[in-house]
Scaffold this active site. Structure first.
Site, PDB file in Angstrom:
ATOM      1  CG  MET A  60       6.691   3.263   4.429  1.00 42.97           C
ATOM      2  SD  MET A  60       6.920   2.265   5.918  1.00 42.97           S
ATOM      3  CE  MET A  60       7.137   0.643   5.220  1.00 42.97           C
ATOM      4  CD  GLU A  61       9.293   5.538  -0.111  1.00 41.54           C
ATOM      5  OE1 GLU A  61       8.353   5.255  -0.873  1.00 41.54           O
ATOM      6  OE2 GLU A  61       9.107   6.035   1.017  1.00 41.54           O
ATOM      7  CG  LEU A  85      -1.906  -1.220   1.224  1.00 40.89           C
ATOM      8  CD1 LEU A  85      -2.763  -1.200   2.470  1.00 40.89           C
ATOM      9  CD2 LEU A  85      -2.757  -1.287  -0.033  1.00 40.89           C
ATOM     10  CB  CYS A  86       4.437   1.739  -0.115  1.00 45.86           C
ATOM     11  SG  CYS A  86       5.639   2.995   0.234  1.00 45.86           S
ATOM     12  CG  HIS A  87       0.975   6.618  -2.162  1.00 43.50           C
ATOM     13  ND1 HIS A  87       0.711   6.538  -0.822  1.00 43.50           N
ATOM     14  CD2 HIS A  87      -0.215   6.834  -2.772  1.00 43.50           C
ATOM     15  CE1 HIS A  87      -0.589   6.695  -0.622  1.00 43.50           C
ATOM     16  NE2 HIS A  87      -1.174   6.875  -1.783  1.00 43.50           N
ATOM     17  CG  ASP A 141      23.948 -12.442  -0.342  1.00 39.38           C
ATOM     18  OD1 ASP A 141      23.717 -13.666  -0.220  1.00 39.38           O
ATOM     19  OD2 ASP A 141      24.350 -11.933  -1.404  1.00 39.38           O
TER      20      ASP A 141
END
EC number: 4.6.1.17
Length: 156
Positions: free
Chosen positions: A113-114, A75-77, A128
């Site tokens: 969020m980014e 739901l992130c734009h 990794d």
């Protein structure tokens, strides 16, 4: 406490409508760290990891992740980011690598969020690239340090 914005009156998930919100300069800064064995940190510091430049590759991974956040978080734009910076601090005293991501845009919604996604993916990339020598690494402390812009957090 305010209500959750990603649910409608019936409790169904939806993407928040930001169409009427003004575009403002927005900044978010997030951090996190990965704890490892001292020998693993020494490999990163010396640049002798078998897979290559650990922090250089992790930086690029973090930048790419910030740009792809809306593909990963349902739901992130999708946003036109104007800046993504991913930096690392090698902390010998606690045998860890700290990652700080700063993300900026001019738009109707924030970029926390980014920034969080950039930190997570950068640290996952460190994991990794070093897991062959240290399977016990632990990521922790992932959080938003600063959020500026919009009506609730005026720009500096």
């Amino acid at each position: 406490m305010s209500s959750l914005t990603h649910f409608d009156a019936q409790g169904q998930a939806h993407m928040v409508d930001v169409g009427a919100k003004p575009a403002t300069h927005r900044i978010a800064v997030a951090e996190g760290r990965i704890i490892m064995q001292p020998a693993t940190l020494a490999i990163i510091q010396s640049g002798t990891a078998k897979k290559g430049d650990v922090l250089g590759i992790a930086r690029i991974a973090g930048i790419m992740a910030a740009k792809k956040t809306s593909d990963l978080i349902p739901l992130c734009h999708p946003l036109a980011l104007t800046r993504v910076a991913v930096e690392f601090d090698l902390l010998s005293d606690v045998s860890s690598v700290r990652c700080v991501a700063t993300v900026e845009t001019v738009g109707p919604t924030g970029v926390e969020m980014e920034a969080l996604t950039a930190v997570q993916v950068a640290l996952l990339t460190v994991y990794d690239m070093c897991k062959a020598v240290d399977k016990g690494m632990v990521m922790e402390g992932i959080r938003v340090l600063e959020k500026l812009g919009g009506k609730t957090n005026p720009s500096r």
